[in-house]
Write a protein that holds these residues in place. Structure first.
Motif, PDB file in Angstrom:
ATOM      1  N   THR B  56       1.018  -1.306  -0.129  1.00 22.08           N
ATOM      2  CA  THR B  56       0.002  -0.065  -0.151  1.00 22.08           C
ATOM      3  C   THR B  56       0.862   1.374   0.094  1.00 22.08           C
ATOM      4  O   THR B  56       2.057   1.271   0.448  1.00 22.08           O
ATOM      5  N   THR B  63      -0.897   2.508   7.730  1.00 20.88           N
ATOM      6  CA  THR B  63      -0.261   1.559   8.379  1.00 20.88           C
ATOM      7  C   THR B  63      -1.096   0.387   8.700  1.00 20.88           C
ATOM      8  O   THR B  63      -0.956  -0.811   8.422  1.00 20.88           O
ATOM      9  N   LEU B  66      -1.793  -2.828   6.402  1.00 23.57           N
ATOM     10  CA  LEU B  66      -0.704  -3.705   6.507  1.00 23.57           C
ATOM     11  C   LEU B  66      -1.481  -5.086   7.094  1.00 23.57           C
ATOM     12  O   LEU B  66      -1.528  -6.261   6.600  1.00 23.57           O
ATOM     13  N   ALA B  77       3.754  -7.779   4.251  1.00 23.84           N
ATOM     14  CA  ALA B  77       3.386  -6.589   3.798  1.00 23.84           C
ATOM     15  C   ALA B  77       4.267  -5.404   3.817  1.00 23.84           C
ATOM     16  O   ALA B  77       5.098  -5.377   4.698  1.00 23.84           O
ATOM     17  N   HIS B  79       4.310  -1.049   3.511  1.00 23.56           N
ATOM     18  CA  HIS B  79       3.635   0.237   3.298  1.00 23.56           C
ATOM     19  C   HIS B  79       4.553   1.192   2.830  1.00 23.56           C
ATOM     20  O   HIS B  79       5.750   1.488   3.809  1.00 23.56           O
ATOM     21  N   SER B 196       6.131  -7.480   8.338  1.00 21.20           N
ATOM     22  CA  SER B 196       5.732  -6.010   7.324  1.00 21.20           C
ATOM     23  C   SER B 196       6.706  -5.055   7.755  1.00 21.20           C
ATOM     24  O   SER B 196       7.863  -5.192   8.420  1.00 21.20           O
ATOM     25  N   GLN B 198       7.827  -0.690   6.490  1.00 20.73           N
ATOM     26  CA  GLN B 198       7.544   0.459   6.371  1.00 20.73           C
ATOM     27  C   GLN B 198       8.651   1.092   5.469  1.00 20.73           C
ATOM     28  O   GLN B 198       9.827   1.085   6.075  1.00 20.73           O
TER      29      GLN B 198
END
Lengths: 385, 254
Positions: B56, B63, B66, B77, B79, B196, B198
């Motif tokens: 995303t 956030t 995710l 995932a 972000h 996940s 970021q």
């Protein structure tokens, strides 16, 4: 809301989707037919909603009490009776197994109960009164390697659909009027010879809860089906009942919110002489504000109490207070919602009056608010509240 | 697959007087149609045995997307994080997503939803495909992969078109691709244990022009139905029906 964490928000997303797509479309039909919502109950199990607080080692999520409250509140907005079935299953019967069951009993029953593969029921109340245990007449006698039960229970939820009944019976000469010693709990599988299951009562509210009577006539179960200490199940029952009374807080909150949302939408949509009822009548606006205030007060009480519970407090008094206050608020809000609908509020198809019927039963079912007030008073007097 | 974090359209409040939109109390979640896409991607990944990566792009508030895609079956995932309050349009979004897909490496198939439930612009998939230089198949309602070949059925109004293309490819799917099961709480709470990541959009090495929006929203107003409040009260039933038919014809309805 202060009690919403990221995880709890995520749980709410799932529950809301479940309620919107599966529960709400069936709610009116279940109320009309009084049919136990077994498919929804099973789906709740699949989604993990029946085992929120059950330890992970026994198939649950190992979640906290507040998360459980959020689940109940959200479901009760649409179909309160589903939470009644869940409470009898998870909190009363499941709670007792979790608290006083042997490891073998926990392994056998808790995981399938958490997943919804089996349905549990808890039978304690007798015709002499739910809290009048000294006059209970259902007896269990040990005969060789089997317990033999005789007697009967009334107003038991989940009858007929339950796979296993947790039943309280007298196992001493008499029940001690002070300590209530002499009561024991037993696990009785459905279909056990001598176990009779009555017809679900047609009640004012909680349609679909499958509430009715059980009878025991020479009902034999293995010796190992004794649940917890012989003659000493009442302290655990007091705690599991507290969990159920606590749950009446979020359930009542959900009922109140469900009724309030319908009333608000109706007041905004219904037009008279070019104005909505909301804009036209001060009394409409004031009623809605009062309803809103009561809901927010209850919300504060519910989630502050659940926060205490998550900190390890038993909340013996507060738990019962949630049931008392919750019943009061939900009945008031639902009654006012009907009032705001005017004449059509009494029409079943509007869907608003069923909230009042469910709220009314909330004030009695499981334990009347009057009985609970006495318990709370006792706790207050002993400075335990 | 790519998902978008949006405000639930049903929670938006429109002030009937000013038509301004209040999204402040709207529930946030991944776009409703993205849920079908995630499930379709999960099924395809299950068949071909690949890793399913949820992706995303958006501000820090996105956030939680995710966790939702992880709960719905993604293996990991990512972000791509835009600075708080940054202006984002389809151009910027496509550049960010395509750049991150390039960083992931061995990607065989990118799934996007035909349109997000908030803007429904139908542009993210085709733009990402163009930037990656991959074939794009839109409006897909059935999907399968055999070896390195993608088979897809596209819905074109009343016509179904079956197409094939070599992977890698970008596919945009319609909600009819299949139902989106509700994730259970165990999957939901277990999502936090899946990997996940970021990635600040600034770390993608994109040129300035890629992060410069090409379109600007100048106004956002709610649609408010205006009732004409015409009452047909005179005459018997036949005359009232005739008056109704005539009125509807005058309004262009009939």
């Amino acid at each position: 809301m202060w009690y919403l964490t990221e995880d709890r928000e995520a749980v709410l997303t799932t529950v809301r989707e479940f309620v919107r797509t599966e529960v709400a479309p069936q709610a009116m039909e279940i109320d009309r037919t009084n049919a136990f919502p077994l498919d929804l109950f099973k789906r709740a199990g699949e989604l993990g909603l029946l085992g929120v607080t059950v330890p992970e080692e026994f198939g649950g999520l190992g979640g906290d009490q507040t998360t459980h409250a959020l689940v109940l509140e959200e479901i009760a907005k649409s179909l309160p009776v589903l939470t009644v079935a869940m409470g009898a299953h998870s909190l009363l019967a499941g709670g007792l197994i979790e608290m006083i069951g042997t490891t073998a009993q926990k392994s056998r029953y808790l995981a399938p109960a958490a997943s919804g593969d089996i349905v549990l029921a808890c039978g304690s109340t007798e015709a002499v009164g739910g809290d009048n245990q000294v006059e209970f007449s259902t007896r269990a006698v040990l005969d060789g390697d089997e317990w033999v039960l005789d007697g009967g229970k009334v107003l038991i939820s989940n009858i007929g659909v339950a796979d296993v009944y947790v039943v309280v019976a007298v196992t001493a000469d008499h029940v001690d009027p002070v300590t209530k010693a002499g009561l024991s709990a037993f696990l009785i599988p459905a279909g056990t010879p001598g176990l009779g299951v009555g017809r679900p009562e047609h009640k004012l509210g909680w349609h679909g809860s499958a509430t009715g009577s059980l009878s025991f006539s020479g009902c034999r179960i293995p010796k190992e089906n004794l649940l917890g200490p012989l003659g000493g199940c009442l302290p655990a029952m007091f705690v599991s009942a507290t969990a159920e009374f606590l749950s009446c807080g979020p359930v009542s909150l959900g009922i109140a919110e469900g009724a309030y949302e319908l009333a608000l939408a109706y007041s905004l949509d219904r037009v008279q002489q070019g104005e909505s009822l909301f804009d036209r009548f001060q009394v409409t606006r004031h009623k809605l504000v009062r309803m809103y205030a009561e809901i927010e007060s209850l919300r504060a009480l519910v989630y502050s109490t659940y926060a205490e519970r998550d900190r390890g407090e038993l909340c013996l008094a507060q738990g019962r207070l949630l049931k008392v206050k919750g019943a009061e608020v939900s009945e008031y809000v639902a009654r006012e919602a009907i009032q705001l609908f005017g004449g059509v509020g009494t029409v079943v198809d509007t869907g608003v009056e069923r909230y009042w019927r469910d709220a009314k039963v909330m004030a009695i079912g499981g334990a009347s608010v009057e009985a609970l007030m006495d318990v709370i008073a006792g706790l207050i007097k002993r400075r335990l509240a | 697959m790519c998902v978008k974090w949006v405000a639930s359209a049903s929670d938006l409040l429109v002030d009937p007087a000013t038509r301004t939109i209040d999204a402040g109390r709207a529930h946030r979640a991944i776009s409703e149609y993205d849920r079908n896409t995630v499930e379709a991607a999960r099924v395809v990944a299950g068949h071909v045995g690949g890793d399913l990566v949820g992706l995303t792009f958006g501000g820090p508030e996105a956030t939680p997307a995710l966790k939702e895609v992880l709960a719905r079956g993604a293996d990991r995932a990512i972000h791509v994080v835009a600075p708080q309050g940054a202006r984002i349009d389809g151009h910027v979004t496509a550049h960010a997503l395509a750049a991150q897909i390039g960083r992931i490496g061995d990607v065989g198939l990118v799934l996007c939803t035909e349109g997000a439930s908030d803007t429904y612009a139908h542009e993210t998939g085709p733009r990402v495909g163009e930037l990656l230089g991959w074939p794009v198949v839109t409006n897909v309602r059935e999907l399968g992969v055999e070896g390195t070949t993608l088979h897809a059925v596209r819905v074109l109004g009343d016509v179904l078109e079956t197409v094939e293309c070599e992977l890698p490819a970008v596919v945009t799917v319609v909600p009819e691709i299949g139902p989106a099961p509700i994730p259970g709480l165990k999957a939901l709470l277990g999502a936090g244990r899946k990997p996940s990541e970021q990635v600040p959009v600034g770390d993608l090495g994109l040129p300035d022009h890629a992060l410069m929006p090409r379109t600007t929203v100048t106004s956002l107003l709610g649609f408010v139905a205006q009732r004409k409040r015409i009452r047909i009260a005179d005459g018997d039933a036949r005359e009232k029906v005739a008056a109704l038919m005539s009125g509807l014809a005058q309004e262009g309805v009939l």
